[in-house]
Write an enzyme that holds these catalytic residues in place. Structure first.
Site, mmCIF file in Angstrom:
data_model
loop_
_atom_site.group_PDB
_atom_site.id
_atom_site.type_symbol
_atom_site.label_atom_id
_atom_site.label_comp_id
_atom_site.label_asym_id
_atom_site.label_seq_id
_atom_site.Cartn_x
_atom_site.Cartn_y
_atom_site.Cartn_z
ATOM 1 C CG ASP A 59 84.011 31.215 -14.344
ATOM 2 O OD1 ASP A 59 84.583 31.584 -13.202
ATOM 3 O OD2 ASP A 59 84.574 30.438 -15.115
ATOM 4 C CG ASN A 114 87.733 31.848 -10.792
ATOM 5 O OD1 ASN A 114 86.648 31.203 -11.302
ATOM 6 N ND2 ASN A 114 88.089 31.227 -9.670
ATOM 7 C CG ASP A 149 83.346 33.658 -9.587
ATOM 8 O OD1 ASP A 149 83.037 34.883 -10.167
ATOM 9 O OD2 ASP A 149 84.155 32.834 -10.754
ATOM 10 C CG ASP A 191 65.799 25.484 1.052
ATOM 11 O OD1 ASP A 191 65.538 25.853 -0.174
ATOM 12 O OD2 ASP A 191 65.809 24.439 1.602
ATOM 13 C CD GLU A 219 61.637 26.055 -1.855
ATOM 14 O OE1 GLU A 219 61.467 25.536 -2.941
ATOM 15 O OE2 GLU A 219 62.291 25.904 -1.070
HETATM 16 C C1 GLC Z 1 64.376 23.874 -2.232
HETATM 17 C C2 GLC Z 1 65.359 24.365 -2.979
HETATM 18 C C3 GLC Z 1 65.875 23.572 -3.806
HETATM 19 C C4 GLC Z 1 66.558 22.460 -2.824
HETATM 20 C C5 GLC Z 1 65.585 22.101 -1.742
HETATM 21 C C6 GLC Z 1 66.306 21.315 -0.778
HETATM 22 O O1 GLC Z 1 63.232 23.372 -2.687
HETATM 23 O O2 GLC Z 1 64.503 25.623 -3.661
HETATM 24 O O3 GLC Z 1 66.816 23.761 -4.834
HETATM 25 O O4 GLC Z 1 67.057 21.444 -3.456
HETATM 26 O O5 GLC Z 1 64.998 23.109 -1.066
HETATM 27 O O6 GLC Z 1 67.336 22.367 0.150
HETATM 28 CA CA CA Z 2 84.537 30.562 -11.067
#
Ligand code: GLC
Ligand code: CA
Length: 541
Positions: A21, A23, A29, A216, A275
Protein backbone atom coordinates in the site's frame (compact mmCIF):
# COMPACT_ATOMS: atom_id res chain seq x y z
CA UNK A 1 12.02 -23.41 -33.09
CA UNK A 2 12.62 -21.36 -29.97
CA UNK A 3 10.77 -22.52 -26.90
CA UNK A 4 7.94 -20.28 -25.77
CA UNK A 5 8.98 -18.13 -22.82
CA UNK A 6 6.09 -19.25 -20.62
CA UNK A 7 7.36 -22.81 -20.58
CA UNK A 8 10.53 -21.72 -18.84
CA UNK A 9 9.21 -18.86 -16.74
CA UNK A 10 8.33 -18.89 -13.06
CA UNK A 11 5.15 -16.89 -12.44
CA UNK A 12 4.40 -14.99 -9.24
CA UNK A 13 0.82 -14.06 -8.48
CA UNK A 14 0.25 -10.63 -7.00
CA UNK A 15 -3.04 -10.00 -5.25
CA UNK A 16 -2.93 -6.20 -5.53
CA UNK A 17 -5.06 -5.44 -2.47
CA UNK A 18 -2.57 -7.22 -0.25
CA UNK A 19 0.86 -6.68 -1.80
CA UNK A 20 1.92 -3.14 -0.91
CA UNK A 21 0.00 0.00 0.00
CA UNK A 22 1.66 3.21 -1.17
CA UNK A 23 -0.92 5.76 0.01
CA UNK A 24 -1.73 4.62 3.55
CA UNK A 25 -5.40 3.78 2.98
CA UNK A 26 -4.73 0.21 4.12
CA UNK A 27 -5.30 -1.30 0.66
CA UNK A 28 -2.52 -2.36 -1.68
CA UNK A 29 -2.26 -0.50 -5.00
CA UNK A 30 -0.41 -0.37 -8.33
CA UNK A 31 2.03 2.26 -7.04
CA UNK A 32 2.91 -0.10 -4.19
CA UNK A 33 3.66 -2.85 -6.71
CA UNK A 34 5.89 -0.53 -8.75
CA UNK A 35 7.78 0.44 -5.60
CA UNK A 36 8.46 -3.20 -4.72
CA UNK A 37 9.31 -4.75 -8.09
CA UNK A 38 12.91 -4.94 -7.00
CA UNK A 39 11.91 -7.60 -4.50
CA UNK A 40 10.86 -9.80 -7.39
CA UNK A 41 13.44 -9.29 -10.12
CA UNK A 42 16.30 -7.27 -11.45
CA UNK A 43 18.96 -7.43 -8.72
CA UNK A 44 21.07 -10.26 -7.28
CA UNK A 45 19.05 -10.01 -4.05
CA UNK A 46 15.71 -10.30 -5.85
CA UNK A 47 13.59 -13.41 -5.58
CA UNK A 48 14.27 -14.11 -9.24
CA UNK A 49 10.89 -14.81 -10.83
CA UNK A 50 10.25 -14.19 -14.52
CA UNK A 51 6.66 -13.04 -14.71
CA UNK A 52 3.90 -11.67 -12.55
CA UNK A 53 0.19 -12.38 -12.72
CA UNK A 54 -1.90 -9.51 -11.41
CA UNK A 55 -5.27 -10.36 -9.93
CA UNK A 56 -7.98 -7.85 -10.98
CA UNK A 57 -7.45 -4.12 -10.55
CA UNK A 58 -10.38 -3.01 -12.76
CA UNK A 59 -13.21 -0.71 -11.78
CA UNK A 60 -15.40 -2.75 -9.48
CA UNK A 61 -17.89 -2.48 -6.62
CA UNK A 62 -15.71 -5.19 -4.99
CA UNK A 63 -18.46 -7.57 -3.96
CA UNK A 64 -16.00 -10.26 -5.11
CA UNK A 65 -12.92 -8.04 -4.68
CA UNK A 66 -12.50 -7.19 -8.33
CA UNK A 67 -13.76 -10.39 -9.94
CA UNK A 68 -16.95 -8.38 -10.41
CA UNK A 69 -15.86 -6.00 -13.17
CA UNK A 70 -17.82 -2.81 -13.87
CA UNK A 71 -15.40 -1.45 -16.49
CA UNK A 72 -12.93 -3.76 -18.20
CA UNK A 73 -10.83 -0.94 -19.56
CA UNK A 74 -10.03 1.18 -16.55
CA UNK A 75 -8.31 0.91 -13.17
CA UNK A 76 -10.35 1.15 -9.99
CA UNK A 77 -9.40 4.35 -8.13
CA UNK A 78 -8.54 2.31 -5.05
CA UNK A 79 -5.70 0.76 -7.06
CA UNK A 80 -4.63 3.85 -9.03
CA UNK A 81 -4.96 4.97 -12.63
CA UNK A 82 -4.28 3.77 -16.15
CA UNK A 83 -1.11 5.87 -16.08
CA UNK A 84 0.04 3.89 -13.05
CA UNK A 85 -0.70 0.72 -14.96
CA UNK A 86 1.37 1.85 -17.95
CA UNK A 87 4.18 2.76 -15.62
CA UNK A 88 3.96 -0.64 -13.95
CA UNK A 89 4.25 -2.44 -17.28
CA UNK A 90 7.22 -0.34 -18.25
CA UNK A 91 8.98 -0.75 -14.92
CA UNK A 92 8.39 -4.50 -14.93
CA UNK A 93 9.63 -4.91 -18.48
CA UNK A 94 12.71 -2.89 -17.66
CA UNK A 95 13.51 -5.48 -15.00
CA UNK A 96 12.91 -8.33 -17.41
CA UNK A 97 9.61 -9.23 -15.75
CA UNK A 98 6.65 -10.14 -17.95
CA UNK A 99 3.18 -9.18 -16.83
CA UNK A 100 -0.03 -11.12 -17.29
CA UNK A 101 -3.37 -9.89 -16.03
CA UNK A 102 -6.64 -11.47 -15.00
CA UNK A 103 -9.30 -11.62 -17.69
CA UNK A 104 -12.81 -12.32 -16.45
CA UNK A 105 -14.86 -13.51 -19.40
CA UNK A 106 -17.64 -15.47 -17.72
CA UNK A 107 -19.41 -12.67 -15.88
CA UNK A 108 -19.38 -8.98 -15.07
CA UNK A 109 -20.57 -6.89 -12.17
CA UNK A 110 -24.27 -6.06 -12.10
CA UNK A 111 -23.02 -2.46 -12.15
CA UNK A 112 -21.43 -2.90 -15.57
CA UNK A 113 -23.17 -0.69 -18.17
CA UNK A 114 -23.79 -3.78 -20.30
CA UNK A 115 -25.85 -5.36 -17.56
CA UNK A 116 -27.53 -2.10 -16.61
CA UNK A 117 -28.78 -1.82 -20.17
CA UNK A 118 -29.57 -5.51 -20.44
CA UNK A 119 -31.93 -5.42 -17.50
CA UNK A 120 -33.77 -2.31 -18.74
CA UNK A 121 -36.20 -4.22 -20.94
CA UNK A 122 -36.64 -7.44 -22.83
CA UNK A 123 -36.17 -5.47 -26.04
CA UNK A 124 -32.88 -3.93 -25.02
CA UNK A 125 -30.14 -4.46 -27.62
CA UNK A 126 -28.05 -5.71 -24.69
CA UNK A 127 -30.69 -8.16 -23.47
CA UNK A 128 -28.97 -11.19 -24.98
CA UNK A 129 -25.55 -10.23 -23.65
CA UNK A 130 -26.65 -11.97 -20.46
CA UNK A 131 -28.70 -15.07 -19.81
CA UNK A 132 -32.36 -14.29 -19.13
CA UNK A 133 -35.02 -16.97 -18.70
CA UNK A 134 -38.61 -17.17 -17.61
CA UNK A 135 -39.72 -19.12 -14.53
CA UNK A 136 -39.73 -22.83 -15.15
CA UNK A 137 -43.48 -22.92 -14.59
CA UNK A 138 -44.05 -20.33 -17.32
CA UNK A 139 -42.24 -22.12 -20.07
CA UNK A 140 -44.70 -23.53 -22.53
CA UNK A 141 -47.51 -21.29 -21.28
CA UNK A 142 -48.56 -18.20 -23.13
CA UNK A 143 -48.95 -16.11 -20.01
CA UNK A 144 -46.06 -14.47 -18.29
CA UNK A 145 -45.89 -13.41 -14.69
CA UNK A 146 -44.35 -16.28 -12.77
CA UNK A 147 -43.11 -13.58 -10.47
CA UNK A 148 -40.67 -14.10 -7.69
CA UNK A 149 -42.92 -16.91 -6.47
CA UNK A 150 -42.12 -18.83 -9.62
CA UNK A 151 -39.54 -21.55 -9.90
CA UNK A 152 -36.04 -20.78 -11.21
CA UNK A 153 -35.48 -21.92 -14.82
CA UNK A 154 -33.39 -24.93 -13.78
CA UNK A 155 -31.58 -26.47 -10.80
CA UNK A 156 -28.16 -24.86 -11.28
CA UNK A 157 -26.60 -23.56 -8.08
CA UNK A 158 -24.39 -20.52 -7.43
CA UNK A 159 -20.96 -20.56 -5.87
CA UNK A 160 -20.72 -18.66 -2.53
CA UNK A 161 -23.90 -18.94 -0.55
CA UNK A 162 -25.16 -22.08 -2.19
CA UNK A 163 -28.49 -20.69 -3.44
CA UNK A 164 -29.89 -20.99 -6.95
CA UNK A 165 -27.75 -19.61 -9.78
CA UNK A 166 -30.75 -17.49 -10.81
CA UNK A 167 -32.09 -14.21 -9.48
CA UNK A 168 -35.52 -12.95 -10.38
CA UNK A 169 -35.75 -9.45 -11.79
CA UNK A 170 -39.30 -8.15 -11.29
CA UNK A 171 -38.87 -5.24 -13.73
CA UNK A 172 -38.91 -7.57 -16.72
CA UNK A 173 -40.35 -10.65 -15.08
CA UNK A 174 -37.38 -12.89 -15.86
CA UNK A 175 -34.47 -14.52 -14.08
CA UNK A 176 -30.83 -13.89 -14.83
CA UNK A 177 -28.08 -16.44 -14.46
CA UNK A 178 -25.11 -15.97 -12.11
CA UNK A 179 -22.68 -18.80 -11.48
CA UNK A 180 -21.29 -16.79 -8.57
CA UNK A 181 -22.86 -13.96 -6.56
CA UNK A 182 -26.13 -12.35 -7.67
CA UNK A 183 -23.96 -9.26 -8.25
CA UNK A 184 -22.00 -11.22 -10.90
CA UNK A 185 -24.38 -11.96 -13.81
CA UNK A 186 -23.04 -14.46 -16.35
CA UNK A 187 -22.41 -13.19 -19.85
CA UNK A 188 -24.08 -15.08 -22.68
CA UNK A 189 -21.30 -16.56 -24.76
CA UNK A 190 -23.78 -17.82 -27.37
CA UNK A 191 -24.12 -14.15 -28.34
CA UNK A 192 -21.48 -13.17 -30.93
CA UNK A 193 -21.41 -9.56 -29.67
CA UNK A 194 -20.21 -10.81 -26.27
CA UNK A 195 -17.40 -12.76 -27.87
CA UNK A 196 -16.42 -9.71 -29.89
CA UNK A 197 -16.52 -7.46 -26.82
CA UNK A 198 -14.25 -9.79 -24.89
CA UNK A 199 -11.87 -9.83 -27.86
CA UNK A 200 -11.80 -6.04 -27.77
CA UNK A 201 -11.05 -6.10 -24.06
CA UNK A 202 -8.10 -8.37 -24.75
CA UNK A 203 -6.89 -6.06 -27.54
CA UNK A 204 -7.11 -3.06 -25.24
CA UNK A 205 -4.68 -4.61 -22.75
CA UNK A 206 -2.46 -6.21 -25.37
CA UNK A 207 -1.95 -2.77 -26.87
CA UNK A 208 -0.93 -1.53 -23.44
CA UNK A 209 1.79 -4.14 -23.40
CA UNK A 210 0.58 -7.05 -21.29
CA UNK A 211 2.26 -10.36 -22.02
CA UNK A 212 -0.86 -12.41 -21.58
CA UNK A 213 -3.85 -13.32 -19.46
CA UNK A 214 -4.96 -15.57 -16.69
CA UNK A 215 -8.47 -16.48 -17.80
CA UNK A 216 -10.83 -16.68 -14.83
CA UNK A 217 -13.14 -19.74 -14.65
CA UNK A 218 -12.68 -20.21 -18.38
CA UNK A 219 -14.43 -23.63 -18.39
CA UNK A 220 -17.65 -21.79 -17.60
CA UNK A 221 -17.95 -19.95 -20.91
CA UNK A 222 -19.41 -23.12 -22.44
CA UNK A 223 -22.78 -24.21 -21.02
CA UNK A 224 -25.39 -26.61 -22.39
CA UNK A 225 -27.43 -24.46 -24.80
CA UNK A 226 -30.70 -26.07 -23.69
CA UNK A 227 -30.04 -25.23 -20.01
CA UNK A 228 -30.99 -28.67 -18.87
CA UNK A 229 -30.92 -29.58 -15.18
CA UNK A 230 -27.68 -30.80 -13.66
CA UNK A 231 -27.85 -34.46 -12.72
CA UNK A 232 -26.66 -34.08 -9.16
CA UNK A 233 -25.70 -31.30 -6.79
CA UNK A 234 -22.29 -29.74 -7.33
CA UNK A 235 -22.31 -26.57 -5.28
CA UNK A 236 -23.45 -25.73 -1.77
CA UNK A 237 -25.16 -27.99 0.75
CA UNK A 238 -25.42 -31.58 -0.41
CA UNK A 239 -22.76 -31.20 -3.11
CA UNK A 240 -21.12 -34.51 -3.88
CA UNK A 241 -19.47 -33.92 -7.25
CA UNK A 242 -21.05 -36.96 -8.83
CA UNK A 243 -23.57 -37.06 -11.63
CA UNK A 244 -23.23 -34.77 -14.58
CA UNK A 245 -23.24 -31.00 -14.77
CA UNK A 246 -24.33 -28.89 -17.70
CA UNK A 247 -23.47 -25.42 -16.44
CA UNK A 248 -19.78 -25.58 -17.44
CA UNK A 249 -17.21 -27.43 -19.54
CA UNK A 250 -19.65 -27.86 -22.44
CA UNK A 251 -17.79 -28.65 -25.72
CA UNK A 252 -18.47 -25.17 -27.16
CA UNK A 253 -15.89 -23.89 -24.66
CA UNK A 254 -13.09 -25.25 -26.83
CA UNK A 255 -13.85 -23.31 -29.99
CA UNK A 256 -14.34 -20.18 -27.88
CA UNK A 257 -10.91 -20.55 -26.35
CA UNK A 258 -9.46 -21.10 -29.82
CA UNK A 259 -10.87 -17.83 -31.01
CA UNK A 260 -9.56 -16.03 -27.93
CA UNK A 261 -6.20 -17.54 -28.73
CA UNK A 262 -6.32 -16.07 -32.22
CA UNK A 263 -6.77 -12.60 -30.72
CA UNK A 264 -3.87 -13.26 -28.41
CA UNK A 265 -1.52 -14.54 -31.07
CA UNK A 266 -2.34 -11.65 -33.40
CA UNK A 267 -0.36 -9.62 -30.87
CA UNK A 268 2.70 -11.85 -31.07
CA UNK A 269 4.40 -13.70 -28.29
CA UNK A 270 1.65 -13.56 -25.66
CA UNK A 271 0.18 -16.34 -23.57
CA UNK A 272 -2.93 -17.43 -21.75
CA UNK A 273 -3.18 -19.60 -18.65
CA UNK A 274 -6.62 -20.83 -17.75
CA UNK A 275 -8.29 -21.29 -14.44
CA UNK A 276 -9.97 -24.50 -15.53
CA UNK A 277 -11.58 -25.52 -12.31
CA UNK A 278 -12.48 -29.08 -13.26
CA UNK A 279 -11.06 -31.58 -10.81
CA UNK A 280 -11.02 -34.58 -13.13
CA UNK A 281 -7.57 -34.65 -14.80
CA UNK A 282 -9.06 -36.24 -17.92
CA UNK A 283 -11.47 -33.37 -18.34
CA UNK A 284 -8.71 -30.82 -17.87
CA UNK A 285 -6.31 -32.23 -20.45
CA UNK A 286 -8.20 -31.24 -23.64
CA UNK A 287 -7.84 -27.57 -22.72
CA UNK A 288 -4.08 -27.73 -23.27
CA UNK A 289 -3.19 -30.99 -24.95
CA UNK A 290 -3.90 -29.97 -28.55
CA UNK A 291 -1.48 -27.04 -28.41
CA UNK A 292 -4.23 -24.92 -29.96
CA UNK A 293 -6.16 -23.74 -26.92
CA UNK A 294 -4.71 -22.62 -23.60
CA UNK A 295 -0.94 -22.43 -23.32
CA UNK A 296 -1.20 -23.51 -19.69
CA UNK A 297 -3.98 -24.54 -17.32
CA UNK A 298 -3.89 -24.64 -13.56
CA UNK A 299 -4.39 -28.12 -12.21
CA UNK A 300 -6.77 -27.85 -9.27
CA UNK A 301 -6.84 -31.56 -8.59
CA UNK A 302 -3.27 -30.99 -7.39
CA UNK A 303 -4.46 -28.43 -4.81
CA UNK A 304 -6.90 -30.88 -3.26
CA UNK A 305 -4.39 -33.64 -2.48
CA UNK A 306 -3.79 -34.89 1.05
CA UNK A 307 -0.24 -34.71 2.47
CA UNK A 308 0.74 -38.04 1.02
CA UNK A 309 3.70 -38.82 -1.22
CA UNK A 310 1.84 -41.53 -3.12
CA UNK A 311 -1.09 -39.21 -3.85
CA UNK A 312 1.30 -36.62 -5.27
CA UNK A 313 3.18 -39.21 -7.29
CA UNK A 314 -0.03 -40.49 -8.89
CA UNK A 315 -1.31 -37.00 -9.63
CA UNK A 316 1.98 -35.91 -11.18
CA UNK A 317 2.30 -38.99 -13.32
CA UNK A 318 -1.29 -38.86 -14.51
CA UNK A 319 -1.17 -35.15 -15.38
CA UNK A 320 2.14 -35.56 -17.21
CA UNK A 321 0.84 -38.43 -19.30
CA UNK A 322 -2.49 -36.84 -20.13
CA UNK A 323 -0.81 -33.71 -21.47
CA UNK A 324 1.66 -35.41 -23.77
CA UNK A 325 2.74 -34.89 -26.44
CA UNK A 326 1.89 -31.22 -26.97
CA UNK A 327 0.67 -29.91 -23.63
CA UNK A 328 2.96 -28.56 -20.94
CA UNK A 329 2.23 -29.02 -17.22
CA UNK A 330 1.60 -26.17 -14.79
CA UNK A 331 2.19 -26.57 -11.08
CA UNK A 332 0.82 -24.53 -8.24
CA UNK A 333 -0.21 -25.23 -4.68
CA UNK A 334 -1.44 -21.82 -3.58
CA UNK A 335 -3.58 -18.97 -4.82
CA UNK A 336 -5.98 -16.37 -3.47
CA UNK A 337 -8.83 -18.92 -3.28
CA UNK A 338 -7.16 -21.68 -1.26
CA UNK A 339 -5.84 -22.22 2.23
CA UNK A 340 -2.05 -21.84 2.22
CA UNK A 341 0.20 -24.91 2.22
CA UNK A 342 1.74 -24.00 5.60
CA UNK A 343 -1.76 -24.20 7.07
CA UNK A 344 -3.27 -27.15 5.26
CA UNK A 345 -0.14 -29.30 5.42
CA UNK A 346 2.35 -29.78 8.30
CA UNK A 347 3.53 -26.20 8.75
CA UNK A 348 6.66 -24.50 7.57
CA UNK A 349 8.44 -27.74 6.72
CA UNK A 350 5.66 -28.62 4.30
CA UNK A 351 5.82 -25.15 2.80
CA UNK A 352 9.51 -25.75 2.12
CA UNK A 353 8.89 -29.13 0.49
CA UNK A 354 6.05 -27.70 -1.56
CA UNK A 355 8.36 -25.00 -2.92
CA UNK A 356 11.02 -27.55 -3.76
CA UNK A 357 8.45 -29.66 -5.54
CA UNK A 358 6.80 -27.10 -7.77
CA UNK A 359 10.07 -25.39 -8.66
CA UNK A 360 11.68 -28.61 -9.86
CA UNK A 361 8.88 -30.61 -11.48
CA UNK A 362 8.76 -30.57 -15.27
CA UNK A 363 6.41 -27.70 -16.04
CA UNK A 364 5.69 -24.07 -15.32
CA UNK A 365 5.45 -23.10 -11.62
CA UNK A 366 3.04 -20.49 -10.27
CA UNK A 367 3.81 -19.00 -6.86
CA UNK A 368 1.34 -16.98 -4.83
CA UNK A 369 2.64 -13.95 -2.96
CA UNK A 370 3.78 -14.87 0.53
CA UNK A 371 4.27 -18.53 -0.32
CA UNK A 372 8.00 -17.76 -0.56
CA UNK A 373 7.86 -16.61 3.08
CA UNK A 374 6.07 -19.72 4.30
CA UNK A 375 3.08 -17.64 5.38
CA UNK A 376 0.16 -19.26 7.10
CA UNK A 377 -3.51 -18.41 6.70
CA UNK A 378 -4.65 -15.41 8.69
CA UNK A 379 -7.01 -15.63 11.62
CA UNK A 380 -9.95 -13.37 10.86
CA UNK A 381 -12.14 -12.18 13.73
CA UNK A 382 -15.83 -12.46 12.88
CA UNK A 383 -16.26 -8.68 12.63
CA UNK A 384 -13.43 -8.44 10.07
CA UNK A 385 -14.72 -11.06 7.62
CA UNK A 386 -15.27 -9.46 4.22
CA UNK A 387 -15.18 -12.21 1.59
CA UNK A 388 -18.48 -13.98 0.85
CA UNK A 389 -16.49 -17.08 -0.12
CA UNK A 390 -14.56 -17.43 3.16
CA UNK A 391 -11.20 -16.71 1.53
CA UNK A 392 -9.93 -13.84 3.68
CA UNK A 393 -7.36 -16.01 5.52
CA UNK A 394 -5.17 -16.55 2.43
CA UNK A 395 -5.52 -12.92 1.35
CA UNK A 396 -3.92 -11.26 4.37
CA UNK A 397 -1.43 -8.49 3.54
CA UNK A 398 2.18 -9.35 2.81
CA UNK A 399 4.34 -8.45 5.82
CA UNK A 400 7.41 -6.58 4.64
CA UNK A 401 8.76 -5.91 8.15
CA UNK A 402 8.19 -7.32 11.60
CA UNK A 403 5.35 -5.34 13.22
CA UNK A 404 7.69 -4.59 16.15
CA UNK A 405 9.96 -2.84 13.62
CA UNK A 406 7.68 -1.59 10.85
CA UNK A 407 4.62 -0.76 12.95
CA UNK A 408 1.27 -2.54 13.15
CA UNK A 409 0.94 -2.51 9.35
CA UNK A 410 4.08 -4.65 9.07
CA UNK A 411 5.56 -2.39 6.40
CA UNK A 412 2.59 -3.16 4.11
CA UNK A 413 0.82 0.03 5.09
CA UNK A 414 1.30 2.92 7.44
CA UNK A 415 -2.48 2.96 7.81
CA UNK A 416 -4.81 0.25 9.03
CA UNK A 417 -4.57 -2.90 6.87
CA UNK A 418 -7.86 -3.97 5.24
CA UNK A 419 -7.32 -7.47 6.66
CA UNK A 420 -5.15 -8.43 9.64
CA UNK A 421 -1.55 -9.45 8.97
CA UNK A 422 -0.89 -13.19 8.89
CA UNK A 423 -0.01 -14.87 12.17
CA UNK A 424 3.66 -14.88 13.03
CA UNK A 425 4.41 -11.83 10.87
CA UNK A 426 7.02 -11.07 13.50
CA UNK A 427 9.12 -13.97 12.17
CA UNK A 428 7.69 -14.52 8.69
CA UNK A 429 8.24 -11.23 6.90
CA UNK A 430 10.40 -10.09 4.00
CA UNK A 431 13.03 -8.16 5.97
CA UNK A 432 13.63 -10.84 8.59
CA UNK A 433 13.75 -13.67 6.08
CA UNK A 434 15.94 -11.77 3.64
CA UNK A 435 18.69 -11.59 6.24
CA UNK A 436 18.34 -15.17 7.49
CA UNK A 437 20.26 -17.72 5.38
CA UNK A 438 18.07 -20.55 6.66
CA UNK A 439 14.68 -18.93 5.95
CA UNK A 440 11.97 -20.10 3.60
CA UNK A 441 12.74 -17.05 1.46
CA UNK A 442 16.41 -18.07 1.28
CA UNK A 443 15.30 -21.52 0.14
CA UNK A 444 13.08 -20.10 -2.60
CA UNK A 445 15.90 -17.86 -3.80
CA UNK A 446 18.31 -20.77 -3.88
CA UNK A 447 15.85 -22.94 -5.81
CA UNK A 448 15.09 -20.17 -8.29
CA UNK A 449 18.77 -19.42 -8.82
CA UNK A 450 19.52 -23.09 -9.41
CA UNK A 451 16.64 -23.37 -11.85
CA UNK A 452 17.91 -20.36 -13.78
CA UNK A 453 21.42 -21.72 -14.09
CA UNK A 454 20.47 -25.33 -14.94
CA UNK A 455 18.44 -25.94 -18.09
CA UNK A 456 17.80 -29.56 -17.07
CA UNK A 457 15.57 -28.22 -14.28
CA UNK A 458 13.59 -26.05 -16.68
CA UNK A 459 13.31 -27.98 -19.89
CA UNK A 460 14.77 -31.39 -19.10
CA UNK A 461 12.88 -34.65 -19.15
CA UNK A 462 11.46 -36.13 -15.98
CA UNK A 463 11.11 -39.65 -14.65
CA UNK A 464 9.50 -40.51 -11.35
CA UNK A 465 11.61 -42.90 -9.27
CA UNK A 466 10.07 -46.01 -7.74
CA UNK A 467 11.17 -45.60 -4.13
CA UNK A 468 10.35 -48.36 -1.64
CA UNK A 469 9.61 -45.99 1.23
CA UNK A 470 6.06 -44.89 0.55
CA UNK A 471 6.60 -41.53 2.26
CA UNK A 472 9.30 -40.53 -0.20
CA UNK A 473 8.55 -38.83 -3.48
CA UNK A 474 11.53 -38.69 -5.83
CA UNK A 475 12.17 -37.97 -9.46
CA UNK A 476 14.99 -37.30 -11.87
CA UNK A 477 15.32 -34.30 -14.21
CA UNK A 478 17.85 -34.56 -16.99
CA UNK A 479 19.04 -33.37 -20.34
CA UNK A 480 22.30 -33.69 -22.22
CA UNK A 481 23.88 -31.12 -19.93
CA UNK A 482 23.20 -32.77 -16.61
CA UNK A 483 21.01 -34.74 -14.29
CA UNK A 484 19.36 -34.07 -10.93
CA UNK A 485 17.57 -36.20 -8.40
CA UNK A 486 14.97 -34.51 -6.28
CA UNK A 487 13.78 -36.40 -3.20
CA UNK A 488 11.15 -35.28 -0.71
CA UNK A 489 10.42 -36.97 2.59
CA UNK A 490 6.76 -36.47 3.53
CA UNK A 491 7.18 -38.21 6.90
CA UNK A 492 8.11 -36.71 10.25
CA UNK A 493 10.83 -39.33 10.67
CA UNK A 494 14.02 -39.90 8.71
CA UNK A 495 13.90 -41.82 5.47
CA UNK A 496 16.49 -43.59 3.41
CA UNK A 497 16.67 -44.19 -0.32
CA UNK A 498 18.81 -47.22 -1.13
CA UNK A 499 21.49 -47.03 -3.77
CA UNK A 500 19.69 -49.39 -6.15
CA UNK A 501 16.63 -47.15 -6.15
CA UNK A 502 18.72 -44.29 -7.46
CA UNK A 503 20.43 -46.22 -10.24
CA UNK A 504 23.87 -47.76 -10.40
CA UNK A 505 26.92 -45.79 -9.36
CA UNK A 506 24.95 -42.90 -8.02
CA UNK A 507 27.21 -40.03 -7.06
CA UNK A 508 26.16 -36.51 -6.47
CA UNK A 509 26.34 -33.31 -4.61
CA UNK A 510 23.51 -31.64 -2.71
CA UNK A 511 22.68 -28.35 -4.38
CA UNK A 512 19.80 -27.36 -2.13
CA UNK A 513 18.17 -28.91 0.92
CA UNK A 514 14.74 -27.82 2.09
CA UNK A 515 16.10 -27.36 5.60
CA UNK A 516 18.94 -25.24 4.14
CA UNK A 517 21.40 -27.34 6.15
CA UNK A 518 22.99 -29.68 3.66
CA UNK A 519 24.12 -27.83 0.54
CA UNK A 520 27.53 -29.00 -0.63
CA UNK A 521 27.28 -32.47 0.95
CA UNK A 522 28.52 -35.32 -1.21
CA UNK A 523 26.24 -38.27 -1.81
CA UNK A 524 27.87 -41.60 -2.67
CA UNK A 525 26.72 -45.00 -3.90
CA UNK A 526 25.57 -45.79 -0.42
CA UNK A 527 22.21 -44.12 -0.87
CA UNK A 528 20.47 -41.00 0.30
CA UNK A 529 19.40 -40.13 3.79
CA UNK A 530 16.59 -37.63 4.30
CA UNK A 531 15.76 -35.94 7.58
CA UNK A 532 12.14 -35.63 8.78
CA UNK A 533 10.14 -33.54 6.29
CA UNK A 534 13.36 -32.66 4.47
CA UNK A 535 13.99 -32.64 0.75
CA UNK A 536 17.09 -32.54 -1.41
CA UNK A 537 18.02 -31.47 -4.90
CA UNK A 538 21.09 -33.53 -5.77
CA UNK A 539 23.17 -32.92 -8.87
CA UNK A 540 24.60 -36.12 -10.26
CA UNK A 541 28.29 -35.96 -10.93
C1 GLC B 1 -12.20 -17.40 -9.80
C2 GLC B 1 -11.39 -16.46 -8.95
C3 GLC B 1 -12.13 -16.21 -7.69
C4 GLC B 1 -13.45 -15.57 -8.05
C5 GLC B 1 -14.24 -16.43 -9.02
C6 GLC B 1 -15.37 -15.69 -9.62
O1 GLC B 1 -12.37 -18.63 -9.19
O2 GLC B 1 -10.12 -16.99 -8.73
O3 GLC B 1 -11.42 -15.40 -6.80
O4 GLC B 1 -14.21 -15.38 -6.89
O5 GLC B 1 -13.42 -16.83 -10.11
O6 GLC B 1 -14.91 -14.71 -10.51
CA1 CA C 1 -3.63 2.12 -1.18
Amino acid sequence: MTRPWWREAVFYQIYPRSFMDANADGIGDLRGIIDRLEYLAGTPESLGVDAIWLSPFYVSPMTDFGYDVADHCDVDPVFGTLDDFDELIEAAHRRGLRVIIDLIPNHTSDQHPWFQRSRESRESPYRDWYVWRRSRSDVGHSSVGGGSNGVPPNNWMAEFGGGPAWTFDPATDEWYLHSFLPSQPDLNWDEPAVQAAMGETMQFWLRRGVDGFRADVIHKIGKAPDFRDNLGVFVGPGADDRGRRFDEDWPTVHQRIRSMRRVLRSAGDRMMVGEVYVLDPEQLAPYVRSGRELDLAHNFHFLTLPWDAAAFRDAISEHEQLLRPRGWPTWCLNNHDHSRVASRYPGEAAARLAGMMILTLRGTPFLFQGEELGLEDGVIPAESVVDPGGRDPERCPLPWDAPSVGGSGGGFTSGRPWLPLPPDAERHNVAAEASDPGSVLALYRALLALRRSRPALRTGEMTLLATRDRDVLAWRRFDRGGSFVIALNFAERSAFIQADELGVDFNGIVEVSASMQRAGERVRETGLELGPLDGLVVREC
